[in-house]
Design an enzyme around this catalytic site. Structure first.
Site, PDB file in Angstrom:
ATOM      1  N   MET A  36      -8.002   9.223   9.476  1.00  0.00           N
ATOM      2  CA  MET A  36      -8.607   9.586   8.196  1.00  0.00           C
ATOM      3  C   MET A  36      -9.648  10.687   8.373  1.00  0.00           C
ATOM      4  O   MET A  36     -10.756  10.619   7.825  1.00  0.00           O
ATOM      5  CB  MET A  36      -9.227   8.348   7.532  1.00  0.00           C
ATOM      6  CG  MET A  36      -8.212   7.254   7.230  1.00  0.00           C
ATOM      7  SD  MET A  36      -8.927   5.720   6.609  1.00  0.00           S
ATOM      8  CE  MET A  36      -9.624   5.047   8.125  1.00  0.00           C
ATOM      9  N   LYS A  93      -3.482   2.406  -1.716  1.00  0.00           N
ATOM     10  CA  LYS A  93      -4.781   2.756  -1.156  1.00  0.00           C
ATOM     11  C   LYS A  93      -4.571   3.812  -0.082  1.00  0.00           C
ATOM     12  O   LYS A  93      -3.851   3.617   0.871  1.00  0.00           O
ATOM     13  CB  LYS A  93      -5.472   1.533  -0.545  1.00  0.00           C
ATOM     14  CG  LYS A  93      -6.070   0.598  -1.577  1.00  0.00           C
ATOM     15  CD  LYS A  93      -6.629  -0.633  -0.930  1.00  0.00           C
ATOM     16  CE  LYS A  93      -7.842  -0.353  -0.079  1.00  0.00           C
ATOM     17  NZ  LYS A  93      -8.993   0.176  -0.837  1.00  0.00           N
ATOM     18  N   ASP A 106       0.815  -1.211   0.000  1.00  0.00           N
ATOM     19  CA  ASP A 106       0.000   0.000   0.000  1.00  0.00           C
ATOM     20  C   ASP A 106       0.849   1.261   0.000  1.00  0.00           C
ATOM     21  O   ASP A 106       2.057   1.230   0.253  1.00  0.00           O
ATOM     22  CB  ASP A 106      -0.895   0.026   1.242  1.00  0.00           C
ATOM     23  CG  ASP A 106      -2.182  -0.762   1.060  1.00  0.00           C
ATOM     24  OD1 ASP A 106      -2.425  -1.248  -0.053  1.00  0.00           O
ATOM     25  OD2 ASP A 106      -2.932  -0.892   2.042  1.00  0.00           O
TER      26      ASP A 106
END
Length: 256
Positions: free
Chosen positions: A174, A61, A39
């Site tokens: 996030m 990602k 990733d």
């Protein structure tokens, strides 16, 4: 050659960014891999532990930046496990903390592929710790929440409101794109003056830290051009720091 009988998936947590924070078991898995699917948040330096003949495939990602869909990644895992043998899925942080690792394991197992997991150090814990921010501290915070800011449909998660009503330290992953909404949620429960710390690129050389309160942090983050990946810490322990920790240690030494 079809190696279906030897097909294997190892899910490896790469840790929060600093390559030295990967586990020994994770390094051993990388060194044994025939294929590595990695990733964006997995430090590329970890790939140096792989054999020269190991195939290394970027399947980046990150919030807002997906080079492969999750379904495509699942299919790549199965394809390479059958064709090559040992697939290491190298994921930032810990694969089971907002990493969709369980989905990948489930998919691989449905094809009869042997699966194992190597947990990683999560940025939720490590990044605040390296700034001297404890998630719990006697007399200040007895518990902590780790939440993502965004639910599956893109709206702010309802768990955030529940966390905001508690006395716990709240760690939000996030969440930079929804920072104002996060602050509005805490403000709605009378927490304008609650300390907040935002750490971007935690554990890395380009780490950036902004501190403030629920009332001031959005503007401070804007002026500092804070972006993802970043960890947001809200709570009384977010007002602590390495400097405060050193000061307390020096005081204790004088008293002793």
């Amino acid at each position: 050659m079809n190696r279906q009988t030897q097909a294997k998936l190892t899910l490896v947590g790469a840790g929060p960014g600093d390559p030295d924070l990967v586990s020994v078991k994770g390094v051993k898995a990388i060194a044994d891999a025939d294929v590595i699917l990695y990733d964006d948040l997995a430090n590329k330096a970890l790939l140096t532990y792989a054999r020269s003949k190991t195939e290394k495939i970027y399947v980046g990602k990150r919030v807002g930046k997906h080079s492969h869909t999750q379904h495509a990644i699942n299919e790549l895992i199965v394809h390479f496990a059958r064709e090559k043998g040992h697939v290491v899925r190298l994921k930032g942080g810990d694969p089971f903390i907002f990493g969709r690792g369980f989905e990948e394991i489930q998919f691989a197992k449905s094809f009869g592929i042997e699966c194992s997991i190597v947990p990683g150090i999560s940025s939720a814990h490590a990044v605040p710790a390296l700034q001297g921010i404890p998630l719990t501290s006697r007399g200040i915070s007895q518990s902590y929440w780790v939440v993502t800011a965004t639910s599956k449909d893109g709206t702010i998660t309802k768990d955030l409101a529940l966390a905001a009503q508690s006395t716990a330290t709240v760690v939000i992953l996030m969440g930079t794109r929804k920072l104002q909404e996060i602050c509005d949620t805490f403000s709605g429960f009378g927490k304008d003056q609650t300390p907040v710390a935002i750490i971007q690129n935690g554990t890395m050389e380009n780490e950036k830290v902004v501190r403030g309160t629920v009332k001031t942090i959005s503007e401070k983050a804007r002026l500092a051009s804070i972006s993802s990946p970043a960890v947001i810490v809200v709570g009384e322990t977010a007002g602590l720091s390495n400097e405060a920790l050193l000061s307390e240690l020096e005081t204790n030494q004088l008293l002793n």
